[in-house]
Scaffold this motif. Structure first.
Motif, PDB file in Angstrom:
ATOM      1  N   PHE A 154      15.375  -0.403   8.542  1.00  0.00           N
ATOM      2  CA  PHE A 154      14.840   0.840   7.645  1.00  0.00           C
ATOM      3  C   PHE A 154      16.337   1.153   6.936  1.00  0.00           C
ATOM      4  CE2 PHE A 154      11.620   0.691  10.712  1.00  0.00           C
ATOM      5  CZ  PHE A 154      10.575   0.967   9.936  1.00  0.00           C
ATOM      6  N   THR A 155      16.315   1.354   5.834  1.00  0.00           N
ATOM      7  CA  THR A 155      17.511   1.979   5.107  1.00  0.00           C
ATOM      8  C   THR A 155      17.227   3.046   4.149  1.00  0.00           C
ATOM      9  OG1 THR A 155      18.099  -0.450   4.744  1.00  0.00           O
ATOM     10  CG2 THR A 155      19.348   0.997   3.490  1.00  0.00           C
ATOM     11  N   PRO A 156      18.055   4.067   4.347  1.00  0.00           N
ATOM     12  CA  PRO A 156      17.905   5.386   3.498  1.00  0.00           C
ATOM     13  C   PRO A 156      18.059   5.272   1.970  1.00  0.00           C
ATOM     14  CG  PRO A 156      19.643   5.550   4.761  1.00  0.00           C
ATOM     15  CD  PRO A 156      19.180   4.069   5.171  1.00  0.00           C
ATOM     16  N   PRO A 157      17.593   6.201   1.182  1.00  0.00           N
ATOM     17  CA  PRO A 157      18.128   5.900  -0.174  1.00  0.00           C
ATOM     18  C   PRO A 157      19.358   6.392  -0.523  1.00  0.00           C
ATOM     19  CG  PRO A 157      16.767   7.892   0.312  1.00  0.00           C
ATOM     20  CD  PRO A 157      16.823   7.095   1.587  1.00  0.00           C
ATOM     21  N   GLY A 158      19.876   5.916  -1.664  1.00  0.00           N
ATOM     22  CA  GLY A 158      21.438   6.168  -1.734  1.00  0.00           C
ATOM     23  C   GLY A 158      22.359   5.293  -1.736  1.00  0.00           C
ATOM     24  N   GLU A 159      23.637   5.306  -2.229  1.00  0.00           N
ATOM     25  CA  GLU A 159      24.639   4.187  -2.142  1.00  0.00           C
ATOM     26  C   GLU A 159      25.218   4.094  -0.535  1.00  0.00           C
ATOM     27  OE1 GLU A 159      24.978   2.367  -4.690  1.00  0.00           O
ATOM     28  OE2 GLU A 159      23.532   3.357  -5.675  1.00  0.00           O
ATOM     29  N   PRO A 161      28.203   4.598   2.200  1.00  0.00           N
ATOM     30  CA  PRO A 161      27.861   3.967   3.311  1.00  0.00           C
ATOM     31  C   PRO A 161      27.147   4.922   4.146  1.00  0.00           C
ATOM     32  CG  PRO A 161      30.263   4.149   3.179  1.00  0.00           C
ATOM     33  CD  PRO A 161      29.668   4.756   1.974  1.00  0.00           C
ATOM     34  N   PHE A 162      26.153   4.207   5.287  1.00  0.00           N
ATOM     35  CA  PHE A 162      25.626   4.883   6.159  1.00  0.00           C
ATOM     36  C   PHE A 162      26.127   4.432   7.596  1.00  0.00           C
ATOM     37  CE2 PHE A 162      22.801   5.059   2.296  1.00  0.00           C
ATOM     38  CZ  PHE A 162      22.565   6.220   2.048  1.00  0.00           C
ATOM     39  N   PRO A 163      25.954   5.394   8.754  1.00  0.00           N
ATOM     40  CA  PRO A 163      26.249   4.941   9.900  1.00  0.00           C
ATOM     41  C   PRO A 163      24.882   4.083  10.219  1.00  0.00           C
ATOM     42  CG  PRO A 163      25.529   7.215   9.968  1.00  0.00           C
ATOM     43  CD  PRO A 163      25.679   6.742   8.445  1.00  0.00           C
ATOM     44  N   ALA A 164      25.046   3.121  11.070  1.00  0.00           N
ATOM     45  CA  ALA A 164      24.126   2.087  11.555  1.00  0.00           C
ATOM     46  C   ALA A 164      23.548   2.464  13.216  1.00  0.00           C
ATOM     47  CB  ALA A 164      24.483   0.747  11.379  1.00  0.00           C
ATOM     48  N   VAL A 165      22.234   2.144  13.351  1.00  0.00           N
ATOM     49  CA  VAL A 165      21.962   2.112  14.720  1.00  0.00           C
ATOM     50  C   VAL A 165      20.974   1.064  15.018  1.00  0.00           C
ATOM     51  CG1 VAL A 165      20.497   3.577  16.036  1.00  0.00           C
ATOM     52  CG2 VAL A 165      21.922   4.682  14.807  1.00  0.00           C
ATOM     53  N   PHE A 185      20.469   7.319   8.388  1.00  0.00           N
ATOM     54  CA  PHE A 185      20.963   5.918   9.342  1.00  0.00           C
ATOM     55  C   PHE A 185      20.170   5.034   8.780  1.00  0.00           C
ATOM     56  CE2 PHE A 185      21.624   9.834  11.925  1.00  0.00           C
ATOM     57  CZ  PHE A 185      22.809   9.417  12.703  1.00  0.00           C
ATOM     58  N   VAL A 186      21.049   3.864   8.615  1.00  0.00           N
ATOM     59  CA  VAL A 186      20.523   2.463   8.656  1.00  0.00           C
ATOM     60  C   VAL A 186      20.112   1.825  10.150  1.00  0.00           C
ATOM     61  CG1 VAL A 186      20.823  -0.003   7.808  1.00  0.00           C
ATOM     62  CG2 VAL A 186      21.831   1.845   6.530  1.00  0.00           C
ATOM     63  N   VAL A 187      18.842   1.531  10.104  1.00  0.00           N
ATOM     64  CA  VAL A 187      18.293   1.381  11.555  1.00  0.00           C
ATOM     65  C   VAL A 187      17.811  -0.081  11.663  1.00  0.00           C
ATOM     66  CG1 VAL A 187      17.043   2.367  13.582  1.00  0.00           C
ATOM     67  CG2 VAL A 187      17.890   3.927  11.840  1.00  0.00           C
ATOM     68  N   LEU A 188      17.922  -0.836  12.498  1.00  0.00           N
ATOM     69  CA  LEU A 188      17.410  -1.970  12.814  1.00  0.00           C
ATOM     70  C   LEU A 188      16.500  -1.769  14.187  1.00  0.00           C
ATOM     71  CD1 LEU A 188      16.838  -4.992  12.197  1.00  0.00           C
ATOM     72  CD2 LEU A 188      18.767  -5.415  13.419  1.00  0.00           C
ATOM     73  N   ALA A 189      15.331  -1.646  14.090  1.00  0.00           N
ATOM     74  CA  ALA A 189      14.412  -1.763  15.191  1.00  0.00           C
ATOM     75  C   ALA A 189      14.043  -3.306  15.897  1.00  0.00           C
ATOM     76  CB  ALA A 189      13.041  -1.121  15.056  1.00  0.00           C
ATOM     77  N   VAL A 190      14.669  -3.452  17.166  1.00  0.00           N
ATOM     78  CA  VAL A 190      14.338  -4.652  17.867  1.00  0.00           C
ATOM     79  C   VAL A 190      13.697  -4.640  19.197  1.00  0.00           C
ATOM     80  CG1 VAL A 190      15.494  -6.784  18.750  1.00  0.00           C
ATOM     81  CG2 VAL A 190      16.278  -5.682  16.645  1.00  0.00           C
ATOM     82  N   PRO A 219      25.000  -4.241   3.059  1.00  0.00           N
ATOM     83  CA  PRO A 219      25.913  -3.470   2.263  1.00  0.00           C
ATOM     84  C   PRO A 219      25.940  -1.874   2.248  1.00  0.00           C
ATOM     85  CG  PRO A 219      23.976  -4.472   1.095  1.00  0.00           C
ATOM     86  CD  PRO A 219      24.093  -4.720   2.617  1.00  0.00           C
ATOM     87  N   LYS A 220      25.013  -1.228   2.838  1.00  0.00           N
ATOM     88  CA  LYS A 220      25.183   0.148   3.040  1.00  0.00           C
ATOM     89  C   LYS A 220      25.603   0.725   4.181  1.00  0.00           C
ATOM     90  CE  LYS A 220      21.420   1.276  -0.368  1.00  0.00           C
ATOM     91  NZ  LYS A 220      20.041   2.100  -0.646  1.00  0.00           N
ATOM     92  N   VAL A 221      25.985  -0.261   5.082  1.00  0.00           N
ATOM     93  CA  VAL A 221      26.488   0.155   6.328  1.00  0.00           C
ATOM     94  C   VAL A 221      27.997   0.538   6.316  1.00  0.00           C
ATOM     95  CG1 VAL A 221      26.884  -0.628   8.771  1.00  0.00           C
ATOM     96  CG2 VAL A 221      24.659  -1.029   7.886  1.00  0.00           C
TER      97      VAL A 221
END
Length: 227
Positions: A154-159, A161-165, A185-190, A219-221
């Motif tokens: 999941f990636t939020p809108p906008g350029e 960089p964002f923190p990642a989880v 937050f950029v979030v990768l659910a696993v 690229p956004k992280v």
């Protein structure tokens, strides 16, 4: 939205909008009642298995014929006292030992709020539908299968960089990842388990390291030396 089965002056409103994010508080107001009138307010929702969840509370209208859940106490029902979101948090299944199943993040959690007469058969006076979305506007959802791991990004809108989880779920669930992405937050659910736990003889942790590396490459992280 005004009820179709009673006086056109009676209304039930969800403010500021009947469409909102899953974790956003709303204000529920009823107008057009008689001064001091007792009514029962009900909430109903059906989960993805078809299980019905419901709650109810009795309220008394003020001198202007209005009820405001931010201000007025429930006199009886699923909860007692001033509880602005009480009709939602007190939702219970009609059958015992059921939890609300909500995995389809692209579809809203739909709750019907209705106002009923306290006397007789409890004729419905007004109703409104509250659509509560898990995924915010502009948030992207991407299924990922890379190397030894798979998940949902999941990636939020906008350029950015964002923190990642990296969101490690016991079994695959996207709800928490959605809420975090809505907050920037950029979030990768696993999922930790991809099979029944009893069938798992050993667990290789390198796939989680691969997931972290995948997040770093986005690229956004916002990359940090110690991720």
């Amino acid at each position: 939205m005004k009820g179709s089965s009673a006086s056109d002056e009676i209304s039930c409103q969800v403010l500021p909008s009947a469409r909102c994010l899953f974790d956003e508080p709303v204000q529920v107001k009823v107008g057009g009642l008689r001064s001091g009138q007792l009514v029962t307010m009900r909430a109903t929702s059906i989960d993805e298995r078809g299980v019905v969840f419901s709650s109810s509370a009795t309220y008394r209208a003020d001198g202007n014929g209005e009820i405001d859940l931010d201000r007025d106490p429930s006199l009886s029902g699923s909860y007692v006292g001033v509880e602005p979101m009480g009709l939602l948090w007190s939702l219970r299944a009609d059958t015992l030992h059921q939890y609300f199943l909500k995995n389809k993040v692209l579809e809203p959690h739909v709750v019907k709020l209705s106002v009923h007469e306290e006397e007789g058969e409890g004729r419905m006076l007004a109703e409104v539908i509250n659509e509560r979305f898990l995924i915010g506007d502009g948030v992207s959802r991407l299924s990922v299968k890379e190397g030894n791991f798979q998940g949902v990004l999941f990636t939020p809108p906008g350029e950015g960089p964002f923190p990642a989880v990296l969101d490690l779920c016991t079994f695959m669930s996207e709800k928490r990842a959605c809420v975090l992405a809505n907050k920037g937050f950029v979030v990768l659910a696993v999922a930790v388990y991809t099979d029944k736990p009893d069938n798992v003889k050993e667990m290789h942790l390198d796939r989680f390291e691969e997931a972290v590396d995948f997040l770093r490459q986005q690229p956004k992280v916002r990359c940090l030396s110690n991720f």
